[in-house]
Design a protein around this motif. Structure first.
Motif: not given
Lengths: 301, 301
Positions: A94, A168-169, A91, A164-166, A119-120, A115-117, A96-97
């Motif tokens: 990806l 990116i931010e 993830h 991970q969120m912070e 994510i899943l 990408e779809a595969t 977007a990240i």
């Protein structure tokens, strides 16, 4: 310069290699086969989990389970934490990240599949971790619930995902030490800590040492991330298996930017010496764990 | 035409509303607060989980836990399965998967936040499900492990995620009944089944009826998906909260394409009557479950 030393004596090297192989054999055994329906999904899961990686988290589970007498087989727990680590890398890569095309010297999952595969497959590896723990420790449910709680907490929004969120931010933001500490502690250190707590959970005796074990996990986890940042600056691409300087280039906060190379090395030394002092207090069977931790402090990749 | 009937007698309606509110109060209580760091991540998790949704899976957990005498509070289990359902919708809506901008009459998570946040919020809700189960049932670890195994198995690559994978892979493909059955059984029915198994897991007595309970879950889960496909063709956008005809437009396999409207209605009737026969055999306290299942068969959205 950070001390880069991959030498281990050959006996230790052999023991670590055996532990790594036992984790990999269990991964192969516990994960659905590539030809199981939907085969593309299972191939994608295996692509990222089965091939490559140092298995640091899995090996730490095994080694910490051996310090006191283990009450059950720790291998499924080692596989579960490797599933979590593998999903987080899929993830993270990806578009977007982190938008990384290369991981471990081969195309990232979303490049090799789509990408779809990807994510899943990440979702499925995350889920698989808890499926494996619940299936393999149901005869020992107190232990099983404890392992699940440690792993879920460490990798939750208040742990790895929050870090991970912070991360990116804060790309491109001014360097703030307290933010960097939050990211380190959560994004990387907490899963390393979980490996240590999960390993110790296998023995009754560790309940008497819970404070020392918590601190041990913290110090090993923190030094692990500082070394990662040093390696990102100093290592070469081929050795690291991903583009070096990628974190500094992308305007991510790294400890080298905040503390400088020497300051970061000093932090590694401090956390390592604290970890060693805690190991002295703990006692038990440390003949592999102790040199392995020293090896991790000095690892090249 | 499918029989569209949302009438319930007012006493039943009140009971269902109370159950829904109790699930929502528990979600609010168990999920990290929006202002907890990282607040953007926690806001995104709450955006998709706290507002909207019929709570069918959570309500089924509660109702099935009441058929025989429950040994513990089923509310955390109801919250956990709602976390899984919410994460799956966030990830399904992503541009790389179904690329849906609207969900429950408001912007999808990745539109309201951004794609990176939506991926991480989905991961965090998935993880939260197992964190909640392990924290809330650790005093009752046999039950806890059982709940975790049911939920993880149903939502794994051999369950919900596997169904979603084949759903994507078969877009625009020729209609094949066996593929459609695989997708239905895995993508939707297995999580509805898990709600039923998790609810029954709260009582000792249900162990004597495990065969009937397995079959009951299967029939309720299958009819639930067939009705979804009928509604996609027949309902209007506002009532459904997402564009109608979106599944048929996007060349997804739907049961209406394979079996026609009448054939699909016949399937609903068959599965419903099988479920009712199984409920007759089971006995116990069904005063709300039974009319609720009839209501689900006839739901408008």
């Amino acid at each position: 310069m950070v001390k880069v030393d991959i030498s281990m004596n050959s006996q230790l090297e052999k023991s670590i290699q055996q532990l790594k192989e036992s984790v990999e054999a269990s991964i192969d055994q516990l994960l659905p086969l590539s030809d199981q329906r939907p085969d593309n999904l299972h191939s994608s899961m295996r692509y990222s989990l089965c091939d490559g990686g140092k298995r640091v988290r899995g090996i730490l589970v095994l080694l910490c389970s051996k310090i006191f007498k283990a009450s059950a087989d720790p291998l499924p727990a080692a596989v579960a934490i490797e599933c979590i680590h593998a999903y987080s890398l899929i993830h993270d890569d990806l578009p977007a990240i982190d938008d990384s095309d290369i991981r471990r010297n081969k195309p990232s999952n979303h490049i090799a599949f789509n990408e779809a595969t990807a994510i899943l497959a990440g979702d499925a590896l995350l889920t698989e971790a808890f499926k494996i723990l619940s299936e393999n420790y149901k005869e020992n449910p107190e232990l099983g619930i404890r392992l699940i709680q440690e792993l879920a907490t460490a990798s939750s929004s208040l742990g790895m995902i929050g870090g991970q969120m912070e991360d990116i931010e804060n790309e491109g933001q001014a360097v703030v030490a307290s933010t960097l500490d939050f990211i380190h502690e959560n994004k990387t250190a907490k899963l390393i800590q979980a490996a240590i707590y999960m390993g110790f959970a296998f023995s009754e005796e560790s309940k008497r040492h819970s404070n020392e074990i918590r601190q041990l996990g913290y110090h090993i986890g923190m030094s692990f991330q500082y070394i990662d940042d040093l390696l990102d600056v100093q290592s070469d691409t081929e050795t690291l298996g991903k583009p070096t300087g990628s974190d500094s280039d992308s305007d991510k906060l790294t400890s080298v930017k905040v503390y400088g190379i020497e300051g970061t090395q000093k932090k590694v030394a401090e956390h390592t010496s604290q970890a060693e002092a805690l190991l002295d207090q703990l006692g038990g069977e440390q003949s592999i764990l102790r040199p392995y931790i020293q090896f991790l402090q000095n690892r090249l990749n």
